[in-house]
Every structure is written in structure tokens, then in C-alpha cells.
Write a protein that holds these residues in place. Structure first.
Motif, short mmCIF file in Angstrom:
data_model
loop_
_atom_site.label_atom_id
_atom_site.label_comp_id
_atom_site.label_asym_id
_atom_site.label_seq_id
_atom_site.Cartn_x
_atom_site.Cartn_y
_atom_site.Cartn_z
N ASN A 66 0.83 -1.20 0.00
CA ASN A 66 0.00 0.00 0.00
C ASN A 66 0.87 1.26 0.00
OD1 ASN A 66 -2.45 1.48 0.14
ND2 ASN A 66 -2.11 1.77 2.33
N ALA A 67 1.93 1.27 0.79
CA ALA A 67 2.83 2.43 0.82
C ALA A 67 3.47 2.64 -0.55
CB ALA A 67 3.91 2.21 1.89
N SER A 68 3.88 1.56 -1.19
CA SER A 68 4.47 1.68 -2.53
C SER A 68 3.45 2.24 -3.52
CB SER A 68 4.94 0.31 -3.03
OG SER A 68 5.94 -0.20 -2.19
N SER A 69 2.22 1.82 -3.40
CA SER A 69 1.16 2.32 -4.29
C SER A 69 0.95 3.82 -4.11
CB SER A 69 -0.16 1.58 -4.03
OG SER A 69 -0.02 0.22 -4.30
N VAL A 70 0.94 4.27 -2.88
CA VAL A 70 0.76 5.69 -2.59
C VAL A 70 1.94 6.49 -3.15
CG1 VAL A 70 0.62 7.41 -0.74
CG2 VAL A 70 -0.73 5.31 -0.61
N LEU A 71 3.16 5.99 -2.96
CA LEU A 71 4.33 6.66 -3.50
C LEU A 71 4.29 6.69 -5.03
CD1 LEU A 71 7.12 5.34 -1.13
CD2 LEU A 71 6.46 7.73 -1.46
N ALA A 72 3.88 5.61 -5.65
CA ALA A 72 3.78 5.57 -7.11
C ALA A 72 2.74 6.57 -7.61
CB ALA A 72 3.44 4.16 -7.59
N LEU A 73 1.62 6.66 -6.94
CA LEU A 73 0.58 7.61 -7.33
C LEU A 73 1.07 9.04 -7.21
CD1 LEU A 73 -2.35 8.15 -8.19
CD2 LEU A 73 -2.96 8.08 -5.77
N GLY A 74 1.70 9.36 -6.09
CA GLY A 74 2.23 10.71 -5.90
C GLY A 74 3.30 11.05 -6.92
N VAL A 100 10.76 9.38 -13.47
CA VAL A 100 10.52 8.10 -14.16
C VAL A 100 11.31 6.98 -13.49
CG1 VAL A 100 10.87 6.84 -16.33
CG2 VAL A 100 9.82 9.11 -16.36
N LYS A 101 12.57 7.27 -13.12
CA LYS A 101 13.37 6.26 -12.41
C LYS A 101 12.75 5.91 -11.06
CE LYS A 101 17.98 7.20 -14.26
NZ LYS A 101 19.33 7.69 -13.93
N ALA A 102 12.33 6.93 -10.33
CA ALA A 102 11.69 6.69 -9.03
C ALA A 102 10.43 5.86 -9.21
CB ALA A 102 11.37 8.02 -8.34
N LEU A 103 9.66 6.18 -10.23
CA LEU A 103 8.43 5.42 -10.49
C LEU A 103 8.74 3.96 -10.78
CD1 LEU A 103 5.47 6.09 -10.55
CD2 LEU A 103 5.68 6.69 -12.96
N VAL A 111 8.65 -1.65 -9.02
CA VAL A 111 9.39 -2.88 -8.71
C VAL A 111 9.15 -3.26 -7.25
CG1 VAL A 111 11.72 -3.83 -8.38
CG2 VAL A 111 11.15 -2.64 -10.50
N GLY A 112 9.24 -2.27 -6.35
CA GLY A 112 8.97 -2.54 -4.93
C GLY A 112 7.56 -3.06 -4.72
N LEU A 113 6.61 -2.47 -5.42
CA LEU A 113 5.22 -2.91 -5.32
C LEU A 113 5.07 -4.36 -5.72
CD1 LEU A 113 2.27 -2.03 -4.86
CD2 LEU A 113 2.25 -1.20 -7.21
N GLY A 114 5.67 -4.71 -6.85
CA GLY A 114 5.61 -6.10 -7.31
C GLY A 114 6.31 -7.06 -6.36
#
Length: 166
Positions: A25-33, A80-83, A88-91
């Protein structure tokens, strides 16, 4: 009653599944932001490019607007790199949760080798996911620094050129 095995301890199983889920969930929030920030950089790049195209190359404002393009390009690459790292972290967190479930099933059926392999794989994928998440966060900090620096430079240029009109 004392719980000494993972199969006999419901809290161990719950922890093995819930921890990756929370980090997913934290990874998802970071990806969205990060996606939102990338969209803002893309929008800003379009505005700056339109301003540059509307001005003559000799105009001092042309140089001011053109100077913003390279930092925007760098920021977009960092985002883009951060995303990528966040995805990757999310997966990997999702894989860690799934492997943990498999390891719990192996423990329930007393499949020691499968349990140990699952535990090793879950720890490896979870640790890799944390490293990926941390790497993405480092890139986000760098991008934020560049954004603030660009804002400061733009403010200074606008003050210096406030009398020049295009």
C-alpha cells in the motif's frame, strides 16, 4: 499454550502476510504521488516550450524560459526512475506476500524444505522491495531539491526581468 512453530502461531502467519500488504500500500501511494508529480513536470515543460517558441532567440526572456527546459528534463528522468523503483517494490512486496502464504501452507503440511525455501524467498523479495522503495525515495528527494532550486531561480529571473515584456 506455547507457540513454537510458524504453523502453530497465527500471529507469525498474520505478520508474514500483513507486513508486505502494508508496504504494498505504501508503494502504491508513492507511485501515485510520483505519477502526479511527473504529470505536473510534463505540463510545465509544455508551458515553457510554448513560451520559448513564442519568443525571438535574441529576446532576454527567451533565454530565461529556455534555461528552464534542462532542469525539467532532469526532473522528469528522476521521476521516471523513481516510479520504476516504486513499481518494482510494489511487485516484490506483492510477491513476498504470496510467497508467505505458500510458506504458511508448506509449514501447515510439515513440508520443511518447501517452508525454508519459501521463507528464504519471502525474505529476499521483501528485502529487495525495501531497497527498491528506499532507492525511489532517494530519487524523489533529489527531484524535490531540483524543483525548489528551479523555483528559486525562476523567481530571481522574474524579478530581474520584470520590466521586460515579450
Amino acid at each position: 499454550m506455547q507457540y513454537t512453530t510458524v504453523a502453530g502461531n497465527p500471529f507469525a502467519v498474520l505478520t508474514a502476510i500483513v507486513a508486505p500488504a502494508i508496504l504494498t500500500n505504501a508503494s502504491s501511494v508513492l507511485a501515485l504521488g510520483t505519477s502526479n508529480r511527473l504529470a505536473r513536470v510534463v505540463d510545465r515543460t509544455r508551458v515553457v516550450a510554448a513560451e520559448v517558441a513564442a519568443l525571438e532567440p535574441g529576446n532576454p526572456l527567451h533565454q530565461m524560459w529556455s534555461a528552464q527546459l534542462n532542469p525539467l528534463r532532469i526532473r522528469s528522468k528522476l521521476l521516471v526512475k523513481a516510479l520504476r523503483f516504486f513499481y518494482v517494490g510494489l511487485g516484490l512486496f506483492a510477491a513476498s506476500a504470496l510467497v508467505s502464504v505458500g510458506g504458511s501452507i508448506a509449514a501447515y503440511y510439515s513440508q520443511k524444505i518447501m517452508f525454508e525455501a519459501g521463507a528464504a524467498l519471502a525474505v529476499l523479495s521483501g528485502a529487495s522491495a525495501v531497497l527498491s522503495l528506499a532507492s525511489g525515495c532517494v530519487l524523489m528527494v533529489r527531484e524535490t531539491q531540483l524543483a525548489v532550486q528551479s523555483l528559486e531561480e525562476e523567481a530571481e529571473l522574474r524579478i530581474a526581468h520584470r520590466d521586460i515584456r515579450h
